[in-house]
Design an enzyme around this catalytic site. Structure first.
Site, mmCIF file in Angstrom:
data_model
loop_
_atom_site.group_PDB
_atom_site.id
_atom_site.type_symbol
_atom_site.label_atom_id
_atom_site.label_comp_id
_atom_site.label_asym_id
_atom_site.label_seq_id
_atom_site.Cartn_x
_atom_site.Cartn_y
_atom_site.Cartn_z
ATOM 1 C CG ASP A 195 1.188 -3.754 4.985
ATOM 2 O OD1 ASP A 195 2.036 -2.896 5.320
ATOM 3 O OD2 ASP A 195 -0.024 -3.646 5.259
ATOM 4 C CG ASP A 242 2.643 0.190 7.845
ATOM 5 O OD1 ASP A 242 2.200 -0.264 6.785
ATOM 6 O OD2 ASP A 242 1.966 0.298 8.886
ATOM 7 C CD GLU A 251 -3.105 -1.552 5.337
ATOM 8 O OE1 GLU A 251 -3.138 -2.619 5.956
ATOM 9 O OE2 GLU A 251 -2.642 -0.495 5.842
ATOM 10 C CG HIS A 281 -0.489 0.062 2.519
ATOM 11 N ND1 HIS A 281 -0.234 1.238 3.166
ATOM 12 C CD2 HIS A 281 -0.180 -0.929 3.397
ATOM 13 C CE1 HIS A 281 0.211 0.977 4.387
ATOM 14 N NE2 HIS A 281 0.266 -0.323 4.555
#
Lengths: 470, 470
Positions: free
Chosen positions: B363, B301, B335, B289
């Site tokens: 992820d 992240d 996300e 994402h």
């Protein structure tokens, strides 16, 4: 702990004087102690066990008193009202533990108060930059400073940069952590070196081996004859970002706003004596500092060290033991701005220096205790090594020219001493940051430190023989 | 990564459905693959080496593009302008790498914007408390909330507390980290559970195994039919302080001020296709994402996972390789607020679901690659295990009912898939905090992740046999 120690260490390192020596390499073969002394030391085995057991048995109460102190007062900056309240608390706690021989000595202390602090990278994009002003930093001019940034890897790079490339800029010292002793030079001298080249502000990469976007403050010193420019710490993460942007050729502009005030207040060193039963004028000193930085809670630096030092005369007194010499705990004030309390004590007691038989300190953490870092003559080291045998496995010995932070100035005058060695690999992760809280501490470790320090101090203060000087 | 995965994991764990199985324990003896397929898989050995070498040889360029992306855009919150600019950047970067088959699909995304956030403990002493609002939290009423604090260890303790003891108070959930899957329940449901008992605000101990006075945000969900109360994360350190104060019987009062806004914006999923040369309609999807939380830089992240996924069709294309099936990289949008982009994609492409042969995701960090966490039928797992043999030592295999975060919803529909296993023990130290920056990343590890993912994806997309479903 503050910097002075490390400044000294750096200097002596430069001259190849400073060294670490284990007793195995350095002394063991040369140690020729009087067999009677060896026998005497061995005879303390039971009493050290008794003392350590007493500390452990009172561990819950002791640790709760410590946690309660930290939680009640939090940060205790030099010159602050809360520091004086914390000192009063310790005086009262001493008395409520049955020790009335507690006195204080006034110390004129700097009182630097952090105001608001913000920084923003404006170019190449807008990004807030976490900053934490260094102790004694001046404020930015009203309206702040907006200037181009130049990132410097080290002092050499600054020296080699022509003045016109630094003038009017914000210098960022991106010195990577090697050891505290080495890297702290950028915190202590960065602003001065940058100002000498015409910089308008100086930022340093926080002095720590590990960061979670963490800023670390600490003392800094303006050189004479240079403009005092604002100076602060930034995170590893932002220092690395700025470095990458510069390496890509970006023009970096930052805006900094900092306010602070500096005046002087009266503070106090606190002296807690367990009077000696034979050589009362002779002193064995055990110490830690009660002040802290304004960030975090000063639980590790040096709440833990201060508390275990305070506990030495308290628990020995509780056991109704009477050492030959006077056992004095000192809660130094204003260590963080530069050993201010210790310097005042040294000056005030200069002509009694020969009475200090041995001086101890804990200001590098109260993690699992390992042994002692010792400063003193060969014979002094030999005696300490012999006493440490009583504490196996807490028997690690290091020998350094000076040890600790506050007590370095006594070592330099020839007073033998020791500072607590402990498993403090992560000490600088927390040091001088918001992360210096009770969460750093482990109850069992702190209690073990207290037990070891109390029992060791008792033996040293009770030995028939003085710790010999050079 | 966000929470939905873990909510599912928790649920399935409760019903003893969820489990980790290594191929050794679970499958090896049962795997009966067609010897021709085994031979075919083995024949990819050289091509996987070629792909991995190509990634490694372009490692500097690749990593610099990644670092440049993170440094240029920083945090990319769902619904923000900067996220759309970052998406445009990736579209342009794809085209400049010679891949024109890049399209986007609109996604209606929540756009929650953090305003100012402050908290102060007022009693038993004044202390600033670091807070970080949880995603979608409402603001405090104008003037803030000043209320008594009650510290709760877990939901059970809250359930057992009479309503009058909670009503009008600020509930602090002091749940200690066990695993993300378990502990995140306090972040997701804490405000709702506290509101059900009449609390005026809810604070959680940050969901992380380690803290340097670090706050961690993340998504939370208000239950229907409860008052929406402001909710934020505090540090371990302050949670522990509040717990100790409460245990000592102190009345704790805190003042909280939080502002935020919530509206909806159009964002985009980005689809980058390397068209298949035989079964074009069949898809092997690899994904990460592109959005992030507003704190930190979204480097870990999921900047890393997004970038290595993006690179799969790019590097395969650069090598002029043409897999049988279409290799599609998807850069999911939004996300973090709850798999919003992935859910939109699933709904939009529901009737093409059978075309997805295999779906992958990264992820959970791009630290040293270890292997894959696989969701699928026994035969699917056997084929993945066989392919992983090509990548020794990157051949660790886990089997889970669903894997990843965005792709869990596809697994739940029967689409087999895998998420990248990597040496991510410290992932949650940085997760959803200001510490999620490029400093987390190690160039060699990220490049190795990219090399492994590209080569593995190529093999799966080129095999003559489809990955079989349940």
């Amino acid at each position: 702990m503050t910097t002075l120690l490390f400044t000294i260490v750096i200097v002596t390192q430069y001259y190849n004087v400073y060294s670490y020596m284990t007793i195995n390499k350095y002394d063991l073969s040369d140690c020729v102690l009087n067999p009677k002394l060896v026998q005497e030391i061995a005879s303390y085995k039971n009493i050290t066990k008794t003392i350590m057991n007493e500390v452990v048995n009172n561990g819950d109460t002791f640790y709760n008193e410590y946690a309660n102190f930290i939680d009640k007062f939090g940060a205790r900056p030099a010159g602050s009202v809360v520091l004086e309240e914390a000192i009063d608390h310790m005086i009262n706690l001493t008395r409520s533990n049955g020790l009335e021989t507690v006195t204080t000595e006034d110390v004129m202390s700097p009182h630097w108060v952090r105001g608001s602090e913000t920084a923003t990278m404006i170019k190449p994009r807008i990004k807030p930059i976490a900053i934490l002003g260094l102790g004694s930093s001046v404020s930015t001019p009203s309206g702040g400073i907006t200037a181009e940034v130049i990132v410097m890897r080290n002092f050499n790079e600054l020296n080699e940069t022509i003045e016109s490339n630094v003038k009017g800029k914000i210098v960022v010292f991106d010195a990577h952590y090697t050891s505290y002793g080495e890297t702290v030079a950028y915190r202590v001298e960065g602003a001065t070196k940058a100002a000498e080249k015409g910089a308008v502000a100086s930022l340093i990469r926080s002095v720590t081996p590990f960061s979670l976007y963490t800023t670390h403050t600490g003392s800094q010193e303006y050189g004479s004859n240079v403009t005092k420019i604002p100076t602060a710490a930034i995170t590893h993460e932002d220092a690395d970002l700025l470095r990458r942007l510069q390496d890509r050729g970006a023009t970096i502009v930052m805006s900094i706003n900092m306010t602070s005030t500096l005046d002087y207040k009266t503070s106090r060193n606190t002296l807690i004596d367990l009077k000696g039963c034979e050589d009362r004028e002779k002193l064995v000193i055990v110490s830690g500092h009660i002040d802290s930085w304004d960030v975090g809670q000063g639980a590790m630096d040096d709440g833990g060290g201060m508390f275990i030092s305070w506990y030495v005369p308290v628990i020995i007194h509780k056991l109704k033991l009477k050492p030959r010499r006077t056992l004095r705990a000192i809660l130094w004030t204003s260590e963080e701005p530069g050993l201010v309390g210790a310097i005042e004590y040294l000056n005030r007691h200069m002509n009694e220096l020969n009475n200090i038989n041995f001086i101890m300190e804990s200001d590098e953490g109260t993690f699992e205790p390992l042994g002692l870092d010792v400063s003193g003559s060969q014979n002094a080291v030999c005696i300490v090594a012999e006493v440490l045998k009583l504490f196996k496995p807490i028997d690690k010995l290091k020998v350094s020219s000076t040890v600790g932070s506050d007590i370095t100035i006594f070592n330099s005058k020839g007073v033998p001493g020791a500072s607590l060695l402990n498993k403090n690999e992560r000490y600088f992760w927390y040091h001088h940051s918001n992360a210096d809280t009770m969460d750093v501490q482990n109850k069992n470790d702190v209690v073990q430190c207290a037990a070891f320090l109390a029992a060791f101090s008792y033996v040293i203060s009770d030995l028939t023989e003085d710790i010999p000087r050079y």
